[in-house]
Design a protein around this motif. Structure first.
Motif, PDB file in Angstrom:
ATOM      1  N   VAL A 123       7.517  -3.694  -9.171  1.00  0.00           N
ATOM      2  CA  VAL A 123       7.586  -2.315  -9.656  1.00  0.00           C
ATOM      3  C   VAL A 123       8.695  -2.179 -10.700  1.00  0.00           C
ATOM      4  CG1 VAL A 123       8.193   0.054  -9.002  1.00  0.00           C
ATOM      5  CG2 VAL A 123       6.632  -1.273  -7.570  1.00  0.00           C
ATOM      6  N   ASP A 138       0.831  -1.208   0.000  1.00  0.00           N
ATOM      7  CA  ASP A 138       0.000   0.000   0.000  1.00  0.00           C
ATOM      8  C   ASP A 138       0.864   1.257   0.000  1.00  0.00           C
ATOM      9  OD1 ASP A 138      -2.394  -1.329  -0.079  1.00  0.00           O
ATOM     10  OD2 ASP A 138      -2.768  -1.213   2.089  1.00  0.00           O
ATOM     11  N   ARG A 197       2.671   1.806  -3.351  1.00  0.00           N
ATOM     12  CA  ARG A 197       1.825   2.410  -4.386  1.00  0.00           C
ATOM     13  C   ARG A 197       1.660   3.912  -4.164  1.00  0.00           C
ATOM     14  NH1 ARG A 197      -0.939  -2.586  -3.948  1.00  0.00           N
ATOM     15  NH2 ARG A 197      -2.311  -1.764  -2.301  1.00  0.00           N
ATOM     16  N   CYS A 206       7.176  -6.699  -3.747  1.00  0.00           N
ATOM     17  CA  CYS A 206       6.435  -5.755  -4.598  1.00  0.00           C
ATOM     18  C   CYS A 206       7.374  -4.759  -5.265  1.00  0.00           C
ATOM     19  CB  CYS A 206       5.341  -5.045  -3.807  1.00  0.00           C
ATOM     20  SG  CYS A 206       5.918  -4.025  -2.438  1.00  0.00           S
TER      21      CYS A 206
END
Length: 309
Positions: free
Chosen positions: A273, A225, A228, A269
């Motif tokens: 990316v 979260d 992002r 993550c």
């Protein structure tokens, strides 16, 4: 593409940056002190050239330049303008050559002022000194082409909202070059991502996500979260930080950095990316270049293109 960044110093390579103290300079005449500073700074320009050459040759895609690259530059008693130094034009030319080398080899450069650089303080003197420090680093950043000057939120002083309001106000005191490069990072004692991200969005300040700090000082948000949200604040290649706790996550002081980074602490993550866009991750580990190279080796074969590997 994922690039890993080296922070300021080397563990084993014989590449060293020099410094001096205000006390030492105060024992000299002004001209003697300026001559000493000139010699040190020319040495540091050469050391920076060596550091960048090492990075380019070893798959290290970014280098954080130390805050003392121009020693005592903003000191109230022994500070100086570049034009005052002997061989001033040569100094600037040598740093510009470092910047040209970085551009030719695709290296990213950044700065991270010390913890005493505070835009949240209510003390006018602290604010004035902090702004001067940021402006000095912006001057060198312009020479070398660095695009980040990263700071922490600083203290809360009993009222986070008021402190962050002062940050927003003080941003307006910066020159355009300094303001354009300024970024903000969450820390492990006061300001979480949840505290800083609203300010970063409102003031158009890129957010440097330090995942170690977030794990030490959580705010109820997950790593994906925050990742992002952090990415959305950047108008250029994002810059994040990674490190591992010296004594493990169950140790007494998990905020202390290990010599190396455990690959398990590198967020999955972030690899996702880097498959879609370029991403810089500074490796904050006491093993310096050894830690960066170790993490590079561990990430090979993980499905993401690595800088020059």
């Amino acid at each position: 593409m994922l690039r890993l960044g080296l922070v300021a110093k080397f563990a084993e390579r014989p590449i060293r940056f020099r410094n001096t103290t205000a006390t030492s300079l105060q024992t000299m005449t002004r001209q003697e002190g300026l001559a000493k500073l000139s010699r040190i700074i020319l040495h540091n320009a050469s050391a920076l050239q060596q550091a960048l050459a090492y990075c380019a040759a070893n798959g290290i895609g970014a280098f954080r330049i130390g805050s003392d690259i121009l020693p005592r530059k903003t000191h109230p008693d022994v500070g100086y303008d570049i034009a005052e130094l002997p061989r001033a034009e040569e100094i600037v030319a040598r740093f510009r050559a470092c910047g040209e080398f970085a551009r030719e080899h695709g290296l990213r450069l950044s700065f991270h002022p010390s913890q005493f650089t505070l835009l949240s303080s209510a003390d006018a003197g602290v604010t004035e000194r902090s702004l001067a420090e940021i402006e000095y680093q912006a001057e060198v950043a312009q020479w070398v082409g660095a695009d980040v000057i990263n700071i922490h939120g600083g203290g809360a002083y009993g009222d986070k909202a008021a402190a962050l309001g002062r940050v927003a106000t003080h941003l307006g005191y910066l020159s355009a070059g300094a303001r354009r490069r300024l970024t903000m990072e969450n820390d492990d004692r006061v300001y979480t991502p949840a505290d800083l991200l609203p300010l970063c969005r409102r003031e158009n300040v890129p957010f440097v996500y330090d995942v170690h700090h977030h794990r030490v000082l959580p705010d109820g948000q997950s790593v994906p979260d925050v990742t992002r949200q952090a990415l959305a604040t950047w108008d250029r290649e994002p810059l994040f930080h990674v490190s591992s706790p010296r004594d493990g996550w169950g140790g007494a002081a998990p905020q202390r950095h290990h010599d190396y980074v455990n690959p398990a602490d590198f967020p999955a993550c972030w690899l996702e990316v880097a498959q879609a866009r370029d991403l810089t991750v500074d490796v904050e580990a006491k093993g310096k270049e050894l830690a960066v190279l170790g993490l590079l080796f561990a990430l090979q074969g993980r499905g993401v293109a690595l800088f020059a590997v």
